[in-house]
Design a protein around this motif. Structure first.
Motif, PDB file in Angstrom:
ATOM      1  N   TYR A  86       0.782  -1.232   0.000  1.00 11.89           N
ATOM      2  CA  TYR A  86       0.000   0.000   0.000  1.00 11.89           C
ATOM      3  C   TYR A  86       0.818   1.289   0.000  1.00 11.89           C
ATOM      4  N   ASP A  87       1.956   1.339   0.674  1.00 11.24           N
ATOM      5  CA  ASP A  87       2.686   2.616   0.727  1.00 11.24           C
ATOM      6  C   ASP A  87       4.185   2.390   0.890  1.00 11.24           C
ATOM      7  N   PRO A  88       4.819   1.667  -0.032  1.00  6.50           N
ATOM      8  CA  PRO A  88       6.254   1.378   0.136  1.00  6.50           C
ATOM      9  C   PRO A  88       7.122   2.636   0.105  1.00  6.50           C
ATOM     10  N   ALA A  89       6.742   3.638  -0.703  1.00  2.60           N
ATOM     11  CA  ALA A  89       7.558   4.851  -0.798  1.00  2.60           C
ATOM     12  C   ALA A  89       7.632   5.576   0.539  1.00  2.60           C
ATOM     13  N   PHE A  90       6.494   5.666   1.235  1.00  5.62           N
ATOM     14  CA  PHE A  90       6.476   6.353   2.527  1.00  5.62           C
ATOM     15  C   PHE A  90       7.363   5.643   3.540  1.00  5.62           C
ATOM     16  N   TYR A  91       7.215   4.316   3.637  1.00  2.00           N
ATOM     17  CA  TYR A  91       7.972   3.584   4.644  1.00  2.00           C
ATOM     18  C   TYR A  91       9.449   3.477   4.282  1.00  2.00           C
ATOM     19  N   LEU A  92       9.769   3.573   3.003  1.00  2.00           N
ATOM     20  CA  LEU A  92      11.174   3.610   2.610  1.00  2.00           C
ATOM     21  C   LEU A  92      11.821   4.900   3.099  1.00  2.00           C
ATOM     22  N   SER A  93      11.033   5.970   3.100  1.00  2.00           N
ATOM     23  CA  SER A  93      11.536   7.259   3.589  1.00  2.00           C
ATOM     24  C   SER A  93      11.463   7.382   5.104  1.00  2.00           C
ATOM     25  N   HIS A  94      10.567   6.606   5.746  1.00  2.00           N
ATOM     26  CA  HIS A  94      10.398   6.663   7.202  1.00  2.00           C
ATOM     27  C   HIS A  94      10.437   5.236   7.759  1.00  2.00           C
ATOM     28  N   PRO A  95      11.575   4.577   7.733  1.00  2.00           N
ATOM     29  CA  PRO A  95      11.630   3.155   8.108  1.00  2.00           C
ATOM     30  C   PRO A  95      11.208   2.876   9.549  1.00  2.00           C
ATOM     31  N   LEU A  96      11.404   3.823  10.454  1.00  2.00           N
ATOM     32  CA  LEU A  96      11.006   3.582  11.849  1.00  2.00           C
ATOM     33  C   LEU A  96       9.494   3.467  11.994  1.00  2.00           C
ATOM     34  N   GLU A  97       8.740   4.032  11.037  1.00  2.00           N
ATOM     35  CA  GLU A  97       7.279   3.953  11.086  1.00  2.00           C
ATOM     36  C   GLU A  97       6.794   2.519  10.894  1.00  2.00           C
ATOM     37  N   ILE A  98       7.620   1.675  10.315  1.00  2.00           N
ATOM     38  CA  ILE A  98       7.229   0.283  10.083  1.00  2.00           C
ATOM     39  C   ILE A  98       6.886  -0.403  11.402  1.00  2.00           C
ATOM     40  N   PHE A  99       7.605  -0.045  12.459  1.00  2.00           N
ATOM     41  CA  PHE A  99       7.430  -0.711  13.749  1.00  2.00           C
ATOM     42  C   PHE A  99       6.333  -0.075  14.599  1.00  2.00           C
TER      43      PHE A  99
END
Length: 274
Positions: A86-99
């Motif tokens: 759904y939003d790989p670009a966002f999480y690539l830029s904000h990897p800490l948001e993954i957790f």
């Protein structure tokens, strides 16, 4: 515009505050779903009448390991599925948001892939037939889907499209327009209705045909999800696709195809000579 709309029952997303630790309804939905699924699976494997004589299946003690495997698969796969689908670009830029799972963002299809991996690892380590393990899990999975959709409603998130039906609701984060309570549609179809169907099939002897319950789950969930997507407001960036399609529809189509193939395999396997 309808003459009236149902008031949205605003519920505090935090169910219990234990000092600095908030216990959210979202987390309780997952815990409740896994506990009910664990109880349901133990009930299925303990009833000899549901199985063919000599048919191998996990023991009640083995179900404890199975629920741990599938729970980890659902949580890890669901989060990674949301990130990748759904939003790989966002999480690539904000990897800490993954957790930061408490902010939401769990994809069913990713959770399903994770659960399948967990089931496969369990089947291999315990010497149990994979399709039998999958049938046991599929029969109780709608319970978790039901609780999860109720959590979406309470949060609220994943609300429906604008409408003038008498049961429309105004979801405060979505503005003043009345909308379909699509989370409740999904709770009813993907949860209650699908659970009733699969449980009846299992109680009628469906577990004696490995793969039948699993295939019916894939077909039933796929059609229910696609139907509900017509009433759910897709995220314009993450979920909306051309020609009125949504990401949920596209990801559910392979599930229907796979489910139909597994059902055919199960029925043909039963009719083949020993």
């Amino acid at each position: 515009m309808p003459f009236f709309v149902l008031p949205f029952p605003i519920v505090d997303p935090v169910a219990v505050q234990l000092g600095p630790l908030p216990i959210r309804w979202y987390a309780l939905a997952y815990v409740g779903g896994f506990v009910c699924a664990w109880m349901g699976m133990r009930l299925l494997v303990s009833d000899d009448a549901l199985w063919a004589p000599g048919q191998p299946r996990p023991s009640q003690a083995g179900i404890d390991d199975l629920i741990v495997n599938t729970a980890l698969g659902v949580i890890i796969g669901g989060r990674l599925g949301h990130v990748l689908f759904y939003d790989p670009a966002f999480y690539l830029s904000h990897p800490l948001e993954i957790f930061q799972t408490w902010k939401g963002g769990m994809a069913f299809h990713g959770g399903l892939i994770g659960a399948v991996i967990g089931m496969a690892l369990f089947a291999r380590s315990h010497g149990a037939p994979f399709l039998t393990v999958a049938d046991i899990c599929a029969a109780v999975s709608p319970i978790g889907l039901f609780f999860g959709r109720l959590a979406n409603f309470i949060k609220p998130e994943m609300w429906g499209r604008e409408t003038d039906v008498p049961w429309a609701m105004v979801f405060p984060p979505a503005g003043d327009a009345p909308r379909h309570p699509s989370q409740l549609y999904e709770a009813g179809l993907e949860g209650l209705a699908l659970f009733a169907l699969l449980w009846l099939v299992a109680r009628a002897g469906g577990l004696k045909q490995p793969g039948l319950v699993t295939g019916l789950f894939g077909i039933g969930y796929g059609f229910a999800r696609i139907f509900c997507e017509f009433f759910r407001e897709p995220d314009p960036v993450q979920e909306a696709l051309p020609h009125g399609l949504t990401m949920g529809m596209v990801l559910s189509l392979p599930l229907i195809v796979a489910g139909a193939a597994i059902v055919l395999f199960s029925l043909r396997r039963r009719s083949a000579p020993a």
